[in-house]
Design a protein around this motif. Structure first.
Motif, PDB file in Angstrom:
ATOM      1  N   GLU A 110      -9.036  -0.253   4.757  1.00 27.86           N
ATOM      2  CA  GLU A 110      -9.788   0.380   5.753  1.00 27.86           C
ATOM      3  C   GLU A 110      -9.606   2.087   5.974  1.00 27.86           C
ATOM      4  O   GLU A 110     -10.162   2.939   6.090  1.00 27.86           O
ATOM      5  CB  GLU A 110      -9.630  -0.039   7.120  1.00 27.86           C
ATOM      6  CG  GLU A 110     -10.350   0.434   8.243  1.00 27.86           C
ATOM      7  CD  GLU A 110     -10.518  -0.387   9.665  1.00 27.86           C
ATOM      8  OE1 GLU A 110     -11.035   0.033  10.547  1.00 27.86           O
ATOM      9  OE2 GLU A 110      -9.788  -1.327   9.502  1.00 27.86           O
ATOM     10  N   GLU A 111      -8.157   2.074   5.924  1.00 27.67           N
ATOM     11  CA  GLU A 111      -7.908   3.579   6.124  1.00 27.67           C
ATOM     12  C   GLU A 111      -8.089   4.321   4.760  1.00 27.67           C
ATOM     13  O   GLU A 111      -8.537   5.603   4.928  1.00 27.67           O
ATOM     14  CB  GLU A 111      -6.227   3.677   6.093  1.00 27.67           C
ATOM     15  CG  GLU A 111      -5.812   5.010   6.425  1.00 27.67           C
ATOM     16  CD  GLU A 111      -4.093   5.011   6.638  1.00 27.67           C
ATOM     17  OE1 GLU A 111      -3.581   6.091   6.946  1.00 27.67           O
ATOM     18  OE2 GLU A 111      -3.548   4.037   6.579  1.00 27.67           O
ATOM     19  N   ARG A 112      -8.082   3.696   3.606  1.00 26.30           N
ATOM     20  CA  ARG A 112      -8.562   4.353   2.394  1.00 26.30           C
ATOM     21  C   ARG A 112      -9.975   4.790   2.236  1.00 26.30           C
ATOM     22  O   ARG A 112     -10.520   5.697   1.912  1.00 26.30           O
ATOM     23  CB  ARG A 112      -8.243   3.438   1.147  1.00 26.30           C
ATOM     24  CG  ARG A 112      -8.504   4.204  -0.053  1.00 26.30           C
ATOM     25  CD  ARG A 112      -8.139   3.134  -1.192  1.00 26.30           C
ATOM     26  NE  ARG A 112      -8.143   3.582  -2.569  1.00 26.30           N
ATOM     27  CZ  ARG A 112      -9.068   3.405  -3.543  1.00 26.30           C
ATOM     28  NH1 ARG A 112      -9.879   2.309  -3.263  1.00 26.30           N
ATOM     29  NH2 ARG A 112      -8.982   3.824  -4.689  1.00 26.30           N
ATOM     30  N   ARG A 121      -1.889  11.850   0.301  1.00 28.31           N
ATOM     31  CA  ARG A 121      -2.758  11.085   1.134  1.00 28.31           C
ATOM     32  C   ARG A 121      -3.786  10.964   0.499  1.00 28.31           C
ATOM     33  O   ARG A 121      -4.707   9.944   0.105  1.00 28.31           O
ATOM     34  CB  ARG A 121      -2.871  11.516   2.487  1.00 28.31           C
ATOM     35  CG  ARG A 121      -1.688  11.237   3.486  1.00 28.31           C
ATOM     36  CD  ARG A 121      -2.025  11.412   4.983  1.00 28.31           C
ATOM     37  NE  ARG A 121      -3.154  10.894   5.565  1.00 28.31           N
ATOM     38  CZ  ARG A 121      -3.381   9.590   5.800  1.00 28.31           C
ATOM     39  NH1 ARG A 121      -2.099   8.573   5.746  1.00 28.31           N
ATOM     40  NH2 ARG A 121      -4.453   9.163   6.409  1.00 28.31           N
ATOM     41  N   LEU A 168      -1.167   5.414   2.180  1.00 26.10           N
ATOM     42  CA  LEU A 168      -2.486   4.818   2.796  1.00 26.10           C
ATOM     43  C   LEU A 168      -1.957   3.303   3.079  1.00 26.10           C
ATOM     44  O   LEU A 168      -1.504   2.764   2.326  1.00 26.10           O
ATOM     45  CB  LEU A 168      -3.665   4.799   2.106  1.00 26.10           C
ATOM     46  CG  LEU A 168      -4.081   6.126   1.801  1.00 26.10           C
ATOM     47  CD1 LEU A 168      -5.342   6.236   0.937  1.00 26.10           C
ATOM     48  CD2 LEU A 168      -4.248   6.969   3.242  1.00 26.10           C
ATOM     49  N   GLN A 223     -11.868   5.316   5.106  1.00 23.63           N
ATOM     50  CA  GLN A 223     -12.217   6.397   6.056  1.00 23.63           C
ATOM     51  C   GLN A 223     -11.861   7.674   5.458  1.00 23.63           C
ATOM     52  O   GLN A 223     -12.511   8.635   5.761  1.00 23.63           O
ATOM     53  CB  GLN A 223     -11.227   5.968   7.236  1.00 23.63           C
ATOM     54  CG  GLN A 223     -11.807   4.927   8.193  1.00 23.63           C
ATOM     55  CD  GLN A 223     -10.761   4.672   9.337  1.00 23.63           C
ATOM     56  OE1 GLN A 223      -9.661   5.141   9.441  1.00 23.63           O
ATOM     57  NE2 GLN A 223     -11.310   3.703  10.098  1.00 23.63           N
ATOM     58  N   LEU A 224     -10.603   7.639   4.553  1.00 25.20           N
ATOM     59  CA  LEU A 224     -10.371   8.910   3.980  1.00 25.20           C
ATOM     60  C   LEU A 224     -11.408   9.313   2.951  1.00 25.20           C
ATOM     61  O   LEU A 224     -11.507  10.544   2.818  1.00 25.20           O
ATOM     62  CB  LEU A 224      -8.909   8.885   3.636  1.00 25.20           C
ATOM     63  CG  LEU A 224      -8.210  10.293   3.144  1.00 25.20           C
ATOM     64  CD1 LEU A 224      -8.167  11.141   4.296  1.00 25.20           C
ATOM     65  CD2 LEU A 224      -6.697   9.932   2.664  1.00 25.20           C
TER      66      LEU A 224
END
Length: 298
Positions: free
Chosen positions: A68-70, A176, A64, A72-73
């Motif tokens: 922000e990506e974390r 991920r 990641l 969202q996931l």
């Protein structure tokens, strides 16, 4: 490969280990005497991996890239953006009853500490609360039902809400989603091997057990037979986590008793400064650690 002796010196010339998983001589458990073959000792960790080549680095699509990506996931898996996540995505058959109860006790303590500071969230479901949760790998509906039933019966209905289950997935998704967790819980009776490397390479601290046989003998002599004293680490497969953590230079996360393991779980969730220092040390260690230096191992 098979984590143990082949039982003969005639099948192949050498087996490769390290001094944590198989102490070379006069170890307390007498582990070495069960190996007939000649042993080659690696200076750091016997467990070779290719994570640098396979997983790459941030921006390559598996690790990641940012918070922000974390977040969202996390939303995809029903995890609150700020919840502290204890994770064990090892095969469920590695989780013995004693270890599971230790995890739930620690989780209960950490959640109580959280709700003492966030009383307004006490009546929210886990997806709406930032309280700590335990994230496990699902192995059929019956497994999940049995664990939820045990938690309800022994720890109360409110604790059942703190369990989250993930389905078996293909490897890239598995890697991920590990980035959504905060700390990985090693299974003491049969440690994480490849999965332990996965967690550490992704910057996920791992808590493990390496019991002293002296302490185990004292427990038996004093007839201490509670859950926490019954887990031995006298087999290769129960010592791998300690070897990985030593090579990753975070072996202060290896504990000699399940009570200290439990305390460490709680400390990770409530002592932010201490935990962040551990995580930062691991982050800095990964690029230079002998654990992930395949060329050096070869």
């Amino acid at each position: 490969g098979f984590p143990g002796s082949v039982g003969s010196s005639r099948i192949w010339d050498y087996s490769i280990f390290d001094q944590v998983v198989i102490p070379p001589n006069n170890d307390e458990y007498g582990i070495r005497e069960h190996y007939n073959e000649a042993l080659v000792y690696m200076p750091h960790c016997y467990f070779v991996n290719s994570h640098k080549t396979v997983l790459g680095k941030e921006g390559d699509g598996i690790i990641l890239a940012n918070e922000e990506e974390r977040i969202q996931l996390r939303s995809k898996y029903g995890i609150h953006p700020t919840a502290f996540v204890y994770c064990c995505h090892s095969r469920p058959d590695k989780i013995d009853p004693s270890t599971f109860r230790t995890w739930i006790r620690a989780l209960s303590t950490a959640r109580s500490e959280y709700f003492a500071r966030h009383s307004d969230e006490r009546d929210l479901a886990s997806s709406g609360s930032g309280a700590p949760i335990l994230w496990l790998l699902r192995s059929g509906k019956e497994m999940e039902q049995n664990l939820r039933q045990l938690v309800r019966k022994e720890f109360g209905e409110r604790m059942e809400d703190a369990l989250l289950f993930a389905d078996v997935s293909e490897r890239n998704e598995h890697l991920r989603r590990l980035g959504c967790a905060d700390v990985f819980l090693d299974t003491p009776a049969y440690n994480a091997h490849t999965l332990g490397c996965d967690a550490l390479y992704l910057g996920l601290p791992m808590i493990s057990l390496l019991r002293s046989s002296t302490r185990a003998s004292e427990n038996q002599a004093n007839c201490i037979c509670d859950d926490q004293s019954t887990i031995a680490t006298d087999k290769l497969a129960s010592r791998v986590g300690a070897s990985l953590l030593r090579a990753a230079e975070v072996d202060d996360l290896v504990y000699p008793s399940m009570s200290e393991y439990e305390d460490a779980m709680v400390k990770c969730a409530i002592n932010t400064k201490w935990f962040e220092s551990i995580r930062e040390r691991l982050r800095l260690s990964v690029p230079v650690s002998p654990l992930f230096d395949t060329e050096r191992w070869v």
